[in-house]
Design a protein around this motif. Structure first.
Motif, PDB file in Angstrom:
ATOM      1  N   PRO A 129       0.834  -1.216   0.000  1.00 44.26           N
ATOM      2  CA  PRO A 129       0.000   0.000   0.000  1.00 44.26           C
ATOM      3  C   PRO A 129       0.860   1.254   0.000  1.00 44.26           C
ATOM      4  O   PRO A 129       1.907   1.311   0.654  1.00 44.26           O
ATOM      5  CB  PRO A 129      -0.792  -0.124   1.307  1.00 44.26           C
TER       6      PRO A 129
ATOM      7  N   ASP B 121       0.758   4.010   1.543  1.00 47.98           N
ATOM      8  CA  ASP B 121       0.228   4.775   2.669  1.00 47.98           C
ATOM      9  C   ASP B 121       1.340   5.387   3.508  1.00 47.98           C
ATOM     10  O   ASP B 121       1.227   5.487   4.738  1.00 47.98           O
ATOM     11  CB  ASP B 121      -0.673   3.890   3.525  1.00 47.98           C
ATOM     12  N   CYS B 122       2.414   5.799   2.834  1.00 50.25           N
ATOM     13  CA  CYS B 122       3.564   6.370   3.542  1.00 50.25           C
ATOM     14  C   CYS B 122       3.188   7.538   4.459  1.00 50.25           C
ATOM     15  O   CYS B 122       3.755   7.665   5.548  1.00 50.25           O
ATOM     16  CB  CYS B 122       4.630   6.816   2.541  1.00 50.25           C
TER      17      CYS B 122
ATOM     18  N   VAL C 250       0.784   7.906   6.454  1.00 44.18           N
ATOM     19  CA  VAL C 250       0.245   7.482   7.740  1.00 44.18           C
ATOM     20  C   VAL C 250       1.004   6.294   8.324  1.00 44.18           C
ATOM     21  O   VAL C 250       0.658   5.821   9.398  1.00 44.18           O
ATOM     22  CB  VAL C 250      -1.254   7.116   7.624  1.00 44.18           C
ATOM     23  N   CYS C 251       2.015   5.822   7.624  1.00 44.47           N
ATOM     24  CA  CYS C 251       2.777   4.667   8.091  1.00 44.47           C
ATOM     25  C   CYS C 251       3.832   5.122   9.097  1.00 44.47           C
ATOM     26  O   CYS C 251       4.535   6.111   8.873  1.00 44.47           O
ATOM     27  CB  CYS C 251       3.446   3.960   6.911  1.00 44.47           C
TER      28      CYS C 251
ATOM     29  N   HIS D 160      -5.673  -7.031   0.009  1.00 41.45           N
ATOM     30  CA  HIS D 160      -6.104  -6.413   1.261  1.00 41.45           C
ATOM     31  C   HIS D 160      -6.189  -7.455   2.373  1.00 41.45           C
ATOM     32  O   HIS D 160      -6.572  -8.592   2.140  1.00 41.45           O
ATOM     33  CB  HIS D 160      -7.472  -5.737   1.096  1.00 41.45           C
TER      34      HIS D 160
ATOM     35  N   ARG E 172       1.551  -4.551   4.207  1.00 38.63           N
ATOM     36  CA  ARG E 172       2.844  -3.902   3.968  1.00 38.63           C
ATOM     37  C   ARG E 172       4.004  -4.885   3.902  1.00 38.63           C
ATOM     38  O   ARG E 172       5.099  -4.525   3.475  1.00 38.63           O
ATOM     39  CB  ARG E 172       3.124  -2.896   5.078  1.00 38.63           C
TER      40      ARG E 172
END
Length: 476
Positions: free
Chosen positions: A105, A107-108, A110-111, A139, A156
């Motif tokens: 994902p 989503d850096c 919020v990671c 997912h 991830r």
């Protein structure tokens, strides 16, 4: 930088430059030591190589023509020619990253790993720059708490095998592993079994992506918000090197520092998460003074004035100061200075039955952790269970026994966390360890083994025969 002896050096050519390497040294280490960085995800110098990620592919020519090979799996050989920046290498690295990002994902923002993520950095340095993948990504439920302190986000995960190798090889707690096959392969714990390891926090630190995160740090800060101070862990006597990271005047995270003589970067969860006690509700936030039958918070000026009044008119000979053997050297010095230099009393003690007598400790010959864990040596464990009390030392001792051929003789009233790796486990009756030690020494010196402290003579004789090479006794 490791020195390589000329008489045993292997000559290797890396990117047109001649370098020297030690026989049997892995190519990725030899290149790193000579200033040539090779990207990697799965490789970790403190664990066995597995060649999982293929990010470290380089062109290697041993006389039969160049071929792409994983540098973390190839030992150097004399005359080897290595190229790390050719077109085939660049294309391979680009392809590896593209495949890793197919289901990873983006989503850096919020990671928790964002800003210190090897996948993020290497995608920028070696990646394709854009994705050709337009289908739906895979997912999973996210995140799942695999222990009280560690969360797992399977989306991830890049299947680098770092966490599973650490749990199995280093900690000996194989509680997390690969499951399923093919496209559905994932890292997880056994059903309904938590990741109940004393060392689970290390998997968070070595995870190259944000698949494993620590609950106390989740969503608390970004790496660029943190102030770092290299320090020493304070929960035991090992002296593990740590980095204390804080933001807005609060400690948010402790990370292990790879100090070769001490902890190799590993920490027990007790060491890693002990900082949470700094802001615990139960911790005193202000001095307390007695008002009637209750202790109530007060300011420092008033509390110190009360203490001065209580001590001011008292004969120093009537004053005694009790410290604690678990305090830091700085704290010990401070209260000793107060007692002897200010109050004027020599009535001081620092044991409280929580340590060995000072004359015993000071009379023993010293040994470093490296000396205790030397390959082929003998370790006699007479102290507390290191897995419970000295976590980082436990990992070093276990590595010495499992991987370096050291012999462990356990001489404790109950089986310790090292019992599974001990060559001999002698369990004396509580309070009679000294009696067993004398019997073992007599047998090792050629005497006739006799039963002692509830341990039979045959077991003592077998343990005495196993003592070989340098001997280190671990006391607690």
């Amino acid at each position: 930088m490791t020195d390589v002896q000329d008489e045993t050096a292997v000559q290797v050519t890396v990117n047109g430059q001649a370098v020297e390497a030690a026989p049997g040294e892995l190519l990725i280490d030899a290149c790193e030591r000579n200033g040539v960085h090779i990207p990697r995800f799965c490789y970790h110098p403190r664990m066995s190589p597995v060649g999982m990620c293929r990010m470290c592919l380089v062109e290697v020519d041993t006389g039969r023509g160049p071929a792409l090979q994983p540098s973390c799996m190839v030992p150097v050989s004399d005359g080897m020619t290595v190229e790390t920046e050719t077109a085939p290498v660049v294309k391979a690295q680009d392809g590896v990253l593209e495949f890793l990002l197919v289901n990873h994902p983006l989503d850096c923002p919020v990671c928790d790993k964002g800003g210190e993520c090897p996948l993020q950095d290497q995608t920028m340095a070696y990646g394709p720059g854009e994705s050709r993948f337009v289908e739906e990504k895979r997912h999973y439920e996210k995140p799942i708490a695999i222990s009280d302190t560690v969360y797992l986000d399977r989306e991830r995960c890049i299947l680098c095998d770092r966490c599973t190798r650490f749990a199995d090889e280093v900690a000996g707690d194989a509680l997390i592993h690969f499951m399923d096959r093919g496209n559905t392969t994932q890292v997880n714990t056994f059903p309904d079994e938590p990741f109940a390891s004393y060392f689970s926090g290390n998997t968070v630190q070595i995870c190259p992506v944000g698949a494993l995160t620590a609950k106390p740090y989740r969503f608390k800060a970004r790496p660029w918000d943190l102030e770092e101070t290299v320090s020493t862990a304070w929960v035991d006597a090992v002296g593990s090197r740590v980095t204390v990271q804080s933001s807005r005047n609060r400690v948010l995270r402790l990370l292990g520092v790879d100090a070769d003589p001490v902890n190799w970067g590993w920490l027990s969860d007790k060491e890693r998460f002990a900082f949470e006690a700094l802001d615990a509700d139960e911790r005193l936030g202000a001095p307390l003074v007695r008002e009637g039958d209750e202790l109530v918070p007060a300011g420092w000026a008033g509390a110190l004035a009360r203490a001065v009044d209580a001590l001011g008119g008292v004969d120093p000979e009537r004053v005694a100061v009790l410290g604690g053997a678990r305090l830091t050297n700085e704290a010990q010095y401070a209260w000793a200075k107060l007692a002897k230099g200010v109050i004027g009393t020599d009535h001081v003690d620092a044991q409280l039955d929580d340590g060995l007598p000072p004359e015993v400790v000071l009379g023993l010959p010293r040994a470093t952790i490296d000396e205790a864990c030397r390959a082929g040596g003998t370790i006699i464990l007479c102290g507390p269970d290191p897995k419970e009390e000295l976590g980082s030392l436990f990992l070093r001792l276990r590595h010495a026994v499992v991987h370096d051929g050291a012999t462990l003789i356990e001489m404790t009233p109950w089986a310790s966390g090292l019992a599974a790796t001990a060559a001999h486990s002698l369990l004396p009756r509580p309070g009679e360890t000294g009696m067993l030690a004398r019997a073992l020494v007599d047998a090792a010196r050629g005497g006739t083994a006799t039963a002692a402290a509830g341990v039979d003579a045959a077991s003592i004789a077998a343990a005495a025969d196993a003592i070989d090479g340098p001997v280190t006794v671990v006391l607690g």
